[in-house]
Write a protein that holds these residues in place. Structure first.
Motif, PDB file in Angstrom:
ATOM      1  N   GLY A   1       6.503   4.087  -8.853  1.00 13.54           N
ATOM      2  CA  GLY A   1       5.263   4.355  -9.577  1.00 13.54           C
ATOM      3  C   GLY A   1       5.393   3.881 -11.006  1.00 13.54           C
ATOM      4  O   GLY A   1       5.500   2.686 -11.258  1.00 13.54           O
TER       5      GLY A   1
ATOM      6  N   SER B   1       7.241  -0.232  -6.182  1.00  9.33           N
ATOM      7  CA  SER B   1       6.027   0.474  -5.768  1.00  9.33           C
ATOM      8  C   SER B   1       6.291   1.961  -5.582  1.00  9.33           C
ATOM      9  O   SER B   1       5.466   2.799  -5.969  1.00  9.33           O
ATOM     10  CB  SER B   1       5.493  -0.146  -4.469  1.00  9.33           C
ATOM     11  OG  SER B   1       4.271   0.440  -4.099  1.00  9.33           O
TER      12      SER B   1
ATOM     13  N   CYS C   1       0.846  -1.196   0.000  1.00 15.33           N
ATOM     14  CA  CYS C   1       0.000   0.000   0.000  1.00 15.33           C
ATOM     15  C   CYS C   1       0.880   1.244   0.000  1.00 15.33           C
ATOM     16  O   CYS C   1       2.040   1.208   0.430  1.00 15.33           O
ATOM     17  CB  CYS C   1      -0.899  -0.031   1.236  1.00 15.33           C
ATOM     18  SG  CYS C   1      -1.906   1.456   1.477  1.00 15.33           S
ATOM     19  N   GLY C   2       0.318   2.348  -0.448  1.00 15.44           N
ATOM     20  CA  GLY C   2       1.041   3.609  -0.391  1.00 15.44           C
ATOM     21  C   GLY C   2       1.476   3.975   1.009  1.00 15.44           C
ATOM     22  O   GLY C   2       2.536   4.595   1.205  1.00 15.44           O
TER      23      GLY C   2
ATOM     24  N   HIS D   1       5.145   4.986   2.408  1.00 14.38           N
ATOM     25  CA  HIS D   1       5.329   6.231   3.157  1.00 14.38           C
ATOM     26  C   HIS D   1       6.076   5.969   4.459  1.00 14.38           C
ATOM     27  O   HIS D   1       6.988   6.721   4.830  1.00 14.38           O
ATOM     28  CB  HIS D   1       3.970   6.874   3.441  1.00 14.38           C
ATOM     29  CG  HIS D   1       4.027   8.367   3.586  1.00 14.38           C
ATOM     30  ND1 HIS D   1       4.389   8.986   4.760  1.00 14.38           N
ATOM     31  CD2 HIS D   1       3.799   9.366   2.701  1.00 14.38           C
ATOM     32  CE1 HIS D   1       4.355  10.294   4.595  1.00 14.38           C
ATOM     33  NE2 HIS D   1       3.996  10.553   3.355  1.00 14.38           N
TER      34      HIS D   1
END
Length: 362
Positions: free
Chosen positions: A352, A349, A50-51, A55
């Motif tokens: 992008g 990931s 997941c983003g 992060h």
């Protein structure tokens, strides 16, 4: 919850991907807790990135959640039941399950009202200080493990987590057969939200992004129209007109899946009087948006937010089983569970490009 390590005598040592610092992930032992009477021990088979995972890797924080000690990463997951506690009746070893990653207290007023996603005591995979699920095995409450239909794969089961965000957004915004929907952002969450809006019956969906490739994917997945926009806040007015023209009618609901000042400003400007704007996911910590009366107050445009989801897994699985939603095209990259592959997967990931959903096959 999500505590891993040495299994029973003779079993292999449980390993997990630990976040140790900025850009520092290491596969290390992860000790499992004792199996409670209402728990299940699950062998992870599919875990998506997941983003928020990226992060944490890059910043060691997300909004008010700060990683202060080593933490196992990952929360989009599905696996196979290895063992269940004596009070678990609905699952057995060998069952394939999708895992809802948040454990609420079920004691506070919000939980009792059914809004358990807002529980202040929520223990959520890979949200500090709680460990995640990118591991060989985890222990988790069995009532948060949902058996997969025979025609739904483990990878699709893992995709129930991001899809749940889109489903919850559509519920909060009251998407239905009489609502034209604008989706701001064609990243992974924007795409699953678009798919959910269609499954909820929206007859016309326009999706907006700055990236040509993501827009082409959105078109392939069923967007009625795509609109490429800029990052320049001064272009909002012109882009609002382009969006309205693409919609060919009023924008009843705007779902902002990007969370920038510009995307929210565009959503507010494009949404018709009496419509609704929903901020989906974790937007930027601070946003500047036009809240003057002419911008939305006198038009009675409602603004709502969502945080995670509640009671979404059964509906997500039904959408997948019935074919109303197909998430398979979103899984663009697959990796195994070695040190080199974990590092490469997160780099993929984070870059992008043409990557939408990066998936581990354990």
């Amino acid at each position: 919850m999500g505590k891993g390590g040495q299994g029973k005598d003779g079993e292999e040592e449980n390993m997990a991907a630990w976040l140790l610092g900025v850009n520092n992930l290491k596969i290390q032992p992860f000790k499992l807790p004792p199996l409670g009477p209402h728990d299940a021990r699950i062998r992870m088979k599919a875990v998506g990135i997941c983003g928020s995972d990226v992060h944490y890797l890059k910043m060691m924080k997300l909004a008010d959640f700060v990683v202060k000690e080593p933490m196992v990463i990952g929360h989009e997951c599905a696996g196979i039941i290895e063992e269940v506690g004596p009070e678990v009746k609905h699952l057995k070893p060998g069952d394939r399950v999708a895992v809802e990653p948040g454990i609420s207290c079920w004691q506070c007023d919000l939980c009792k009202e059914g809004r358990y996603n807002l529980c202040p005591e929520m223990k959520f995979f890979a949200t500090p200080p709680y460990h995640g699920s990118l591991a060989n095995q985890i222990v988790h409450p069995a009532d948060l493990c949902f058996k997969l239909p025979d025609n739904v794969s483990l990878e699709e089961g893992a995709m129930c987590e991001p899809l749940s965000v889109g489903v919850h957004a559509c519920r909060r915004a009251n998407v239905g057969p009489e609502t034209n929907v604008l989706v701001m952002g064609a990243g992974p969450i924007g795409l699953v939200t678009m798919l959910a809006a269609r499954a909820f019956g929206s007859p016309r969906i326009v999706i907006v992004d700055v990236d040509d490739h993501r827009l082409s994917v959105a078109k392939e997945l069923g967007a009625d129209e795509i609109v490429k926009v800029s990052t320049n806040i001064n272009d909002v007015s012109a882009e609002v007109e382009r969006i309205k023209k693409a919609m060919g009618g009023g924008v009843d609901i705007s779902l902002d899946c990007a969370g920038f000042s510009k995307t929210m400003s565009t959503a507010l400007g494009a949404t018709s009087s009496g419509g609704k704007v929903c901020l989906v996911g974790m937007g930027h910590t601070e946003m500047t948006v036009p809240l003057a009366p002419a911008a939305f107050q006198v038009r009675e445009v409602d603004v709502v937010g969502i945080f995670r989801y509640k009671n979404t897994w059964p509906l997500c699985l039904e959408f997948l089983r019935s074919g109303k939603i197909d998430v398979k095209p979103l899984i663009t990259h697959r990796f195994g569970f070695s040190q080199n592959e974990v590092e490469e997967a997160f780099e993929t990931s984070a870059r992008g490009g043409n990557a939408i959903k990066v998936m581990f096959n354990l």
